[in-house]
Design a protein around this motif. Structure first.
Motif, PDB file in Angstrom:
ATOM      1  N   LYS A 199     -26.600  24.179  45.866  1.00 47.03           N
ATOM      2  CA  LYS A 199     -27.554  23.154  45.184  1.00 47.03           C
ATOM      3  C   LYS A 199     -27.692  23.478  43.738  1.00 47.03           C
ATOM      4  N   LEU A 200     -27.873  24.618  43.347  1.00 46.91           N
ATOM      5  CA  LEU A 200     -28.082  25.099  41.889  1.00 46.91           C
ATOM      6  C   LEU A 200     -26.704  24.666  41.133  1.00 46.91           C
ATOM      7  N   TRP A 201     -25.563  24.754  41.714  1.00 43.66           N
ATOM      8  CA  TRP A 201     -24.122  24.305  41.182  1.00 43.66           C
ATOM      9  C   TRP A 201     -24.451  22.508  41.050  1.00 43.66           C
ATOM     10  N   ASP A 202     -24.860  21.882  41.941  1.00 41.46           N
ATOM     11  CA  ASP A 202     -24.704  20.490  41.795  1.00 41.46           C
ATOM     12  C   ASP A 202     -25.805  19.978  40.752  1.00 41.46           C
ATOM     13  N   ALA A 203     -27.087  20.910  40.656  1.00 40.33           N
ATOM     14  CA  ALA A 203     -27.974  20.682  39.573  1.00 40.33           C
ATOM     15  C   ALA A 203     -27.489  21.099  38.211  1.00 40.33           C
ATOM     16  N   HIS A 204     -26.198  21.558  38.158  1.00 48.81           N
ATOM     17  CA  HIS A 204     -25.703  22.019  36.613  1.00 48.81           C
ATOM     18  C   HIS A 204     -26.510  23.294  36.246  1.00 48.81           C
ATOM     19  N   ASN A 205     -27.226  24.107  37.010  1.00 46.08           N
ATOM     20  CA  ASN A 205     -27.845  25.241  36.519  1.00 46.08           C
ATOM     21  C   ASN A 205     -26.950  26.395  36.686  1.00 46.08           C
ATOM     22  N   ASN A 206     -26.019  26.574  36.016  1.00 48.60           N
ATOM     23  CA  ASN A 206     -25.123  27.510  36.193  1.00 48.60           C
ATOM     24  C   ASN A 206     -25.304  29.026  36.302  1.00 48.60           C
ATOM     25  N   ALA A 207     -26.530  29.330  35.510  1.00 50.25           N
ATOM     26  CA  ALA A 207     -26.909  30.666  35.324  1.00 50.25           C
ATOM     27  C   ALA A 207     -27.549  31.033  36.812  1.00 50.25           C
ATOM     28  N   ALA A 208     -28.388  30.242  37.183  1.00 54.73           N
ATOM     29  CA  ALA A 208     -28.888  30.613  38.568  1.00 54.73           C
ATOM     30  C   ALA A 208     -27.794  30.429  39.625  1.00 54.73           C
ATOM     31  N   CYS A 209     -26.882  29.617  39.453  1.00 51.67           N
ATOM     32  CA  CYS A 209     -25.845  29.481  40.645  1.00 51.67           C
ATOM     33  C   CYS A 209     -25.296  30.760  40.560  1.00 51.67           C
ATOM     34  N   ARG A 210     -24.851  31.274  39.344  1.00 53.82           N
ATOM     35  CA  ARG A 210     -24.108  32.417  39.328  1.00 53.82           C
ATOM     36  C   ARG A 210     -24.803  33.554  40.016  1.00 53.82           C
ATOM     37  N   ARG A 211     -25.953  33.780  39.609  1.00 53.37           N
ATOM     38  CA  ARG A 211     -26.904  34.854  40.082  1.00 53.37           C
ATOM     39  C   ARG A 211     -26.923  34.767  41.677  1.00 53.37           C
ATOM     40  N   GLU A 212     -27.166  33.457  42.290  1.00 54.61           N
ATOM     41  CA  GLU A 212     -27.359  33.377  43.722  1.00 54.61           C
ATOM     42  C   GLU A 212     -26.145  33.611  44.273  1.00 54.61           C
TER      43      GLU A 212
END
Length: 90
Positions: free
Chosen positions: A24-37
């Motif tokens: 979901k974070l990837w789809d929202a282009h939130n890469n830093a949070a996506c990487r952490r999750e």
């Protein structure tokens, strides 16, 4: 949450939840949070047995292990680096 490590179905459920959140974070282009999750999800995923891994939906397993590796793998430039493109604006 309790201090006890997750086991069995609870571990599978938490792994799926974390992968879905990373996706979901990837789809929202939130890469830093996506990487952490994604890192948290991988840590849980690596604790699973082979039989438990098969209980994770295939779509989530593929995203976690292959597609996201293309973008977040060790071969990629780490976030926050000062590296700039060799091309300069004129």
């Amino acid at each position: 949450m309790s201090d006890q490590p997750l086991q069995g179905d609870a571990l599978i459920k938490e792994t799926c939840r974390r992968i879905r959140l990373a996706k979901k974070l990837w789809d929202a282009h939130n890469n830093a949070a996506c990487r952490r999750e994604r890192e948290r999800a991988l840590k849980l995923y690596n604790q699973l047995t082979k039989v438990q891994k098969e209980k994770i939906p295939q779509q989530l397993r593929v995203w976690l292990r292959y597609r996201s590796e293309k973008y977040f793998g060790a071969h990629r430039t780490p976030p926050g680096s000062k590296h700039r493109s060799s091309r300069r604006r004129k």
